[in-house]
Scaffold this motif. Sequence first.
Motif, PDB file in Angstrom:
ATOM      1  N   GLY A   1      60.842  34.731 -15.153  1.00  0.00           N
ATOM      2  CA  GLY A   1      61.261  36.121 -15.216  1.00  0.00           C
ATOM      3  C   GLY A   1      61.643  36.721 -13.885  1.00  0.00           C
ATOM      4  N   GLU A   2      61.304  36.048 -12.810  1.00  0.00           N
ATOM      5  CA  GLU A   2      61.618  36.570 -11.479  1.00  0.00           C
ATOM      6  C   GLU A   2      63.035  36.179 -11.054  1.00  0.00           C
ATOM      7  OE1 GLU A   2      57.165  37.019  -9.546  1.00  0.00           O
ATOM      8  OE2 GLU A   2      58.426  35.321  -8.936  1.00  0.00           O
ATOM      9  N   SER A   3      63.397  36.644  -9.860  1.00  0.00           N
ATOM     10  CA  SER A   3      64.754  36.439  -9.358  1.00  0.00           C
ATOM     11  C   SER A   3      64.736  35.712  -8.020  1.00  0.00           C
ATOM     12  CB  SER A   3      65.458  37.785  -9.173  1.00  0.00           C
ATOM     13  OG  SER A   3      65.565  38.472 -10.402  1.00  0.00           O
ATOM     14  N   LEU A   4      65.840  35.064  -7.718  1.00  0.00           N
ATOM     15  CA  LEU A   4      66.083  34.436  -6.421  1.00  0.00           C
ATOM     16  C   LEU A   4      67.558  34.590  -6.093  1.00  0.00           C
ATOM     17  CD1 LEU A   4      64.272  30.951  -6.233  1.00  0.00           C
ATOM     18  CD2 LEU A   4      63.903  32.936  -4.733  1.00  0.00           C
ATOM     19  N   ARG A   5      67.839  34.591  -4.803  1.00  0.00           N
ATOM     20  CA  ARG A   5      69.225  34.626  -4.353  1.00  0.00           C
ATOM     21  C   ARG A   5      69.455  33.458  -3.406  1.00  0.00           C
ATOM     22  NH1 ARG A   5      73.338  38.324  -4.354  1.00  0.00           N
ATOM     23  NH2 ARG A   5      74.880  38.171  -2.674  1.00  0.00           N
TER      24      ARG A   5
ATOM     25  N   LEU B   1      74.523  33.016  -4.890  1.00  0.00           N
ATOM     26  CA  LEU B   1      74.196  32.929  -6.313  1.00  0.00           C
ATOM     27  C   LEU B   1      72.965  33.785  -6.556  1.00  0.00           C
ATOM     28  CD1 LEU B   1      74.993  31.499  -9.003  1.00  0.00           C
ATOM     29  CD2 LEU B   1      73.168  29.857  -8.481  1.00  0.00           C
ATOM     30  N   GLN B   2      73.155  34.879  -7.252  1.00  0.00           N
ATOM     31  CA  GLN B   2      72.042  35.734  -7.650  1.00  0.00           C
ATOM     32  C   GLN B   2      71.517  35.240  -8.978  1.00  0.00           C
ATOM     33  OE1 GLN B   2      70.476  38.321  -6.034  1.00  0.00           O
ATOM     34  NE2 GLN B   2      69.028  38.289  -7.742  1.00  0.00           N
ATOM     35  N   MET B   3      70.257  34.859  -9.011  1.00  0.00           N
ATOM     36  CA  MET B   3      69.656  34.289 -10.206  1.00  0.00           C
ATOM     37  C   MET B   3      68.563  35.212 -10.717  1.00  0.00           C
ATOM     38  SD  MET B   3      69.446  30.284  -9.084  1.00  0.00           S
ATOM     39  CE  MET B   3      68.191  30.585  -7.826  1.00  0.00           C
TER      40      MET B   3
ATOM     41  N   GLN C   1      82.861  17.526  10.565  1.00  0.00           N
ATOM     42  CA  GLN C   1      83.724  18.639  10.951  1.00  0.00           C
ATOM     43  C   GLN C   1      83.492  19.888  10.120  1.00  0.00           C
ATOM     44  OE1 GLN C   1      85.616  15.664   9.935  1.00  0.00           O
ATOM     45  NE2 GLN C   1      86.391  16.244   7.916  1.00  0.00           N
ATOM     46  N   VAL C   2      82.889  19.726   8.934  1.00  0.00           N
ATOM     47  CA  VAL C   2      82.551  20.865   8.082  1.00  0.00           C
ATOM     48  C   VAL C   2      81.100  20.737   7.643  1.00  0.00           C
ATOM     49  CG1 VAL C   2      82.962  22.009   5.885  1.00  0.00           C
ATOM     50  CG2 VAL C   2      84.902  21.225   7.247  1.00  0.00           C
ATOM     51  N   ASN C   3      80.383  21.820   7.694  1.00  0.00           N
ATOM     52  CA  ASN C   3      79.001  21.846   7.237  1.00  0.00           C
ATOM     53  C   ASN C   3      78.810  22.980   6.248  1.00  0.00           C
ATOM     54  OD1 ASN C   3      77.689  19.721   8.826  1.00  0.00           O
ATOM     55  ND2 ASN C   3      78.218  21.004  10.580  1.00  0.00           N
ATOM     56  N   LEU C   4      78.043  22.690   5.208  1.00  0.00           N
ATOM     57  CA  LEU C   4      77.612  23.702   4.255  1.00  0.00           C
ATOM     58  C   LEU C   4      76.095  23.775   4.342  1.00  0.00           C
ATOM     59  CD1 LEU C   4      79.737  22.913   1.062  1.00  0.00           C
ATOM     60  CD2 LEU C   4      80.247  24.517   2.897  1.00  0.00           C
ATOM     61  N   VAL C   5      75.583  24.948   4.617  1.00  0.00           N
ATOM     62  CA  VAL C   5      74.137  25.119   4.774  1.00  0.00           C
ATOM     63  C   VAL C   5      73.653  26.140   3.754  1.00  0.00           C
ATOM     64  CG1 VAL C   5      72.273  25.787   6.309  1.00  0.00           C
ATOM     65  CG2 VAL C   5      74.267  24.556   7.217  1.00  0.00           C
ATOM     66  N   GLU C   6      72.733  25.687   2.900  1.00  0.00           N
ATOM     67  CA  GLU C   6      72.173  26.553   1.862  1.00  0.00           C
ATOM     68  C   GLU C   6      70.859  27.169   2.336  1.00  0.00           C
ATOM     69  OE1 GLU C   6      73.649  23.025  -0.991  1.00  0.00           O
ATOM     70  OE2 GLU C   6      72.302  23.071   0.718  1.00  0.00           O
ATOM     71  N   SER C   7      70.516  28.279   1.744  1.00  0.00           N
ATOM     72  CA  SER C   7      69.227  28.905   1.998  1.00  0.00           C
ATOM     73  C   SER C   7      68.840  29.727   0.778  1.00  0.00           C
ATOM     74  CB  SER C   7      69.292  29.801   3.234  1.00  0.00           C
ATOM     75  OG  SER C   7      70.245  30.834   3.054  1.00  0.00           O
ATOM     76  N   GLY C   8      67.556  30.039   0.677  1.00  0.00           N
ATOM     77  CA  GLY C   8      67.098  30.956  -0.360  1.00  0.00           C
ATOM     78  C   GLY C   8      66.310  30.348  -1.487  1.00  0.00           C
ATOM     79  N   GLY C   9      66.132  29.057  -1.507  1.00  0.00           N
ATOM     80  CA  GLY C   9      65.351  28.446  -2.570  1.00  0.00           C
ATOM     81  C   GLY C   9      63.870  28.760  -2.423  1.00  0.00           C
ATOM     82  N   GLY C  10      63.097  28.376  -3.419  1.00  0.00           N
ATOM     83  CA  GLY C  10      61.668  28.601  -3.350  1.00  0.00           C
ATOM     84  C   GLY C  10      60.993  28.482  -4.696  1.00  0.00           C
ATOM     85  N   LEU C  11      59.746  28.928  -4.730  1.00  0.00           N
ATOM     86  CA  LEU C  11      58.928  28.892  -5.938  1.00  0.00           C
ATOM     87  C   LEU C  11      58.783  30.314  -6.473  1.00  0.00           C
ATOM     88  CD1 LEU C  11      56.901  27.571  -7.923  1.00  0.00           C
ATOM     89  CD2 LEU C  11      55.148  27.915  -6.150  1.00  0.00           C
TER      90      LEU C  11
END
Length: 121
Positions: free
Chosen positions: A15-19, A80-82, A1-11
């Motif tokens: 020193g770099e950033s990901l969101r 999440l801004q990393m 009934q509830v879904n959480l879907v993540e996106s934005g991961g990677g290599l």
Amino acid sequence: QVNLVESGGGLVQPGESLRLSCAASGSIRTIYAMGWYRQAPGKQRELVATTSRSGIQNYADSVKGRFTISRDNAKNTVSLQMNSLNPEDTAVYYCNANIATMTRSYGYPYWGQGTQVTVSS
């Protein structure tokens, strides 16, 4: 009934950033706390950052000053801004949300499927 879907991961390189982003959907009544956790190989899952519905934030010491959590209550999303990533940040990152549904009036923890973040040169 509830879904959480993540996106934005990677290599990324050190020193770099990901969101990362996470969207909740389903028969949602109220979303209380939302947050991000991570699990590195051979380690237990650990808290990265959380935010209350009113926006009170909490961070692990290891990410303070580098990561920023934010949420949009109207869109049922948390991000999440990393920044300044380092190899120690390599892990599977999981979205978590405490959600009351149309059939359960109290908050219950839901988890996303996880997204891999790899920091390597």
